[in-house]
Design a protein around this motif. Structure first.
Motif, PDB file in Angstrom:
ATOM      1  N   LYS A 160       0.618  -1.434  -0.016  1.00 33.67           N
ATOM      2  CA  LYS A 160       0.324  -0.062   0.138  1.00 33.67           C
ATOM      3  C   LYS A 160       0.664   1.207  -0.083  1.00 33.67           C
ATOM      4  O   LYS A 160      -0.445   2.674  -0.172  1.00 33.67           O
ATOM      5  CB  LYS A 160      -1.113   0.190   1.377  1.00 33.67           C
ATOM      6  N   VAL A 161       1.756   1.613   0.631  1.00 37.80           N
ATOM      7  CA  VAL A 161       2.408   2.153   0.680  1.00 37.80           C
ATOM      8  C   VAL A 161       3.425   2.782  -0.643  1.00 37.80           C
ATOM      9  O   VAL A 161       3.486   3.905  -1.537  1.00 37.80           O
ATOM     10  CB  VAL A 161       4.411   2.665   1.718  1.00 37.80           C
ATOM     11  N   ILE A 162       4.206   1.581  -1.194  1.00 35.28           N
ATOM     12  CA  ILE A 162       4.353   1.553  -2.440  1.00 35.28           C
ATOM     13  C   ILE A 162       3.037   2.203  -3.133  1.00 35.28           C
ATOM     14  O   ILE A 162       3.731   2.908  -4.979  1.00 35.28           O
ATOM     15  CB  ILE A 162       4.366   0.196  -3.067  1.00 35.28           C
ATOM     16  N   GLU A 163       2.442   2.052  -3.612  1.00 33.23           N
ATOM     17  CA  GLU A 163       0.783   2.167  -4.466  1.00 33.23           C
ATOM     18  C   GLU A 163       0.831   4.219  -4.525  1.00 33.23           C
ATOM     19  O   GLU A 163       0.274   4.058  -4.808  1.00 33.23           O
ATOM     20  CB  GLU A 163      -0.655   0.782  -4.106  1.00 33.23           C
ATOM     21  N   ASN A 164       1.145   3.950  -3.478  1.00 28.83           N
ATOM     22  CA  ASN A 164       0.588   5.551  -3.014  1.00 28.83           C
ATOM     23  C   ASN A 164       1.694   6.266  -3.209  1.00 28.83           C
ATOM     24  O   ASN A 164       1.679   7.354  -3.637  1.00 28.83           O
ATOM     25  CB  ASN A 164       0.451   5.837  -1.295  1.00 28.83           C
ATOM     26  N   ILE A 165       2.912   5.902  -2.911  1.00 30.96           N
ATOM     27  CA  ILE A 165       3.747   6.339  -3.550  1.00 30.96           C
ATOM     28  C   ILE A 165       3.714   6.611  -5.493  1.00 30.96           C
ATOM     29  O   ILE A 165       3.508   7.522  -5.842  1.00 30.96           O
ATOM     30  CB  ILE A 165       5.425   5.216  -3.729  1.00 30.96           C
ATOM     31  N   LYS A 166       3.297   5.465  -6.215  1.00 28.22           N
ATOM     32  CA  LYS A 166       2.504   5.961  -7.662  1.00 28.22           C
ATOM     33  C   LYS A 166       2.041   6.603  -7.757  1.00 28.22           C
ATOM     34  O   LYS A 166       2.048   7.292  -8.794  1.00 28.22           O
ATOM     35  CB  LYS A 166       2.571   4.115  -8.239  1.00 28.22           C
ATOM     36  N   GLU A 167       1.030   6.141  -6.566  1.00 30.67           N
ATOM     37  CA  GLU A 167       0.037   7.366  -6.717  1.00 30.67           C
ATOM     38  C   GLU A 167      -0.154   8.818  -6.645  1.00 30.67           C
ATOM     39  O   GLU A 167      -0.554   9.445  -7.583  1.00 30.67           O
ATOM     40  CB  GLU A 167      -1.776   7.543  -5.777  1.00 30.67           C
ATOM     41  N   ASP A 168       0.920   8.881  -5.759  1.00 25.07           N
ATOM     42  CA  ASP A 168       0.944  10.389  -5.262  1.00 25.07           C
ATOM     43  C   ASP A 168       2.233  11.357  -6.346  1.00 25.07           C
ATOM     44  O   ASP A 168       1.391  12.355  -6.804  1.00 25.07           O
ATOM     45  CB  ASP A 168       2.281  10.703  -4.164  1.00 25.07           C
ATOM     46  N   ARG A 169       2.898  10.388  -7.668  1.00 29.43           N
ATOM     47  CA  ARG A 169       3.774  10.848  -8.629  1.00 29.43           C
ATOM     48  C   ARG A 169       3.238  11.088  -9.714  1.00 29.43           C
ATOM     49  O   ARG A 169       3.527  10.973 -10.853  1.00 29.43           O
ATOM     50  CB  ARG A 169       4.936  10.215  -8.503  1.00 29.43           C
ATOM     51  N   GLU A 170       2.245   9.991  -9.341  1.00 30.08           N
ATOM     52  CA  GLU A 170       1.067  10.224 -11.108  1.00 30.08           C
ATOM     53  C   GLU A 170       1.739   9.092 -12.220  1.00 30.08           C
ATOM     54  O   GLU A 170       2.526   9.045 -13.061  1.00 30.08           O
ATOM     55  CB  GLU A 170       0.665  11.079 -11.332  1.00 30.08           C
ATOM     56  N   MET A 171       2.371   7.644 -11.211  1.00 28.56           N
ATOM     57  CA  MET A 171       3.586   6.827 -12.377  1.00 28.56           C
ATOM     58  C   MET A 171       2.306   6.157 -12.965  1.00 28.56           C
ATOM     59  O   MET A 171       2.163   5.004 -11.724  1.00 28.56           O
ATOM     60  CB  MET A 171       4.518   6.272 -11.499  1.00 28.56           C
ATOM     61  N   ASP A 172       2.902   5.371 -13.847  1.00 33.68           N
ATOM     62  CA  ASP A 172       1.988   4.294 -14.011  1.00 33.68           C
ATOM     63  C   ASP A 172       3.370   3.317 -14.702  1.00 33.68           C
ATOM     64  O   ASP A 172       4.026   3.576 -13.501  1.00 33.68           O
ATOM     65  CB  ASP A 172       1.100   4.161 -15.634  1.00 33.68           C
ATOM     66  N   GLU A 173       2.873   1.691 -14.516  1.00 34.70           N
ATOM     67  CA  GLU A 173       3.922   0.583 -14.902  1.00 34.70           C
ATOM     68  C   GLU A 173       5.028   1.034 -15.363  1.00 34.70           C
ATOM     69  O   GLU A 173       6.453   0.712 -14.238  1.00 34.70           O
ATOM     70  CB  GLU A 173       3.615  -0.542 -14.506  1.00 34.70           C
ATOM     71  N   ASP A 174       5.124   1.408 -16.496  1.00 36.03           N
ATOM     72  CA  ASP A 174       6.617   1.482 -17.373  1.00 36.03           C
ATOM     73  C   ASP A 174       7.163   2.968 -16.849  1.00 36.03           C
ATOM     74  O   ASP A 174       8.685   3.467 -16.608  1.00 36.03           O
ATOM     75  CB  ASP A 174       6.388   2.249 -18.570  1.00 36.03           C
ATOM     76  N   ASP A 175       6.293   4.849 -16.161  1.00 33.29           N
ATOM     77  CA  ASP A 175       7.330   5.604 -15.055  1.00 33.29           C
ATOM     78  C   ASP A 175       7.317   4.238 -14.334  1.00 33.29           C
ATOM     79  O   ASP A 175       8.989   5.165 -13.894  1.00 33.29           O
ATOM     80  CB  ASP A 175       6.163   6.322 -15.219  1.00 33.29           C
TER      81      ASP A 175
END
Length: 179
Positions: free
Chosen positions: A58-73
């Motif tokens: 959930k922490v990793i998911e939050n980091i991706k979401e906060d930085r607006e990253m898709d899987e490639d990013d």
């Protein structure tokens, strides 16, 4: 004959119970020491992806979401950080004039201060919907070895958190040697 069948039945039952107990043992999770060792090994290998896998999902998911990253990013970001670590090691090798290897030793461990743990518990509950049961600070001596000889060392503190029955790396409060 009945006794033999009964004995076989009892032995079969014991075997099933012992296998089930082994399975339960595996499901209980990892130790805080395992997390720190995996973290240090990933640091030595300059593998940022392995480091991130030590944090709660959930922490990793939050980091991706906060930085607006898709899987490639995300993959590109992990690779960028791994490359930065590799470049830092290359700089050390240039400076020291030989192959540099990292080694480490866990030198001390203690429970987190109650106030610090309470702050992290509140943050994890609010931000990630994660209940943190406990926290530990693990002191690690990291040594730079040049051609097998101790060249330099530093002490770092790694914070690990217990969630359910597993321990995880706390990404934001640990004293990172390489950041």
């Amino acid at each position: 004959m009945k006794m033999r069948k009964l004995l076989c039945l009892v032995l079969s039952l014991l075997l099933v119970l012992s296998l089930a107990a082994c399975g339960e043992k595996e499901k209980k999770g990892n130790s805080y020491k395992d997390v720190v060792e995996k973290y240090m090994d990933a640091m030595a290998d300059a593998n940022y992806a392995k480091i991130m896998k030590l944090a709660p999902k959930k922490v990793i998911e939050n980091i991706k979401e906060d930085r607006e990253m898709d899987e490639d990013d995300w993959e590109a970001w992990l690779e960028k950080n791994s490359t930065a670590m590799t470049d830092r090691y290359a700089t050390w090798e240039e400076y020291y004039g030989g192959e540099v290897m990292l080694s480490y030793e866990i030198t001390d461990t203690w429970d987190m201060d109650e106030d610090a743990l309470a702050d992290i518990q509140e943050e994890y509950e609010d931000k990630y919907d994660i209940k943190v049961k406990a926290g530990k600070v693990v002191e690690v001596e990291v040594t730079l070895n040049l051609d097998g000889k101790k060249e330099d060392s530093a002490i770092m503190e790694v914070i690990v958190l217990k969630v359910a029955d597993s321990w995880y790396l706390e990404l934001f409060e640990s004293d990172y040697l390489f950041h």
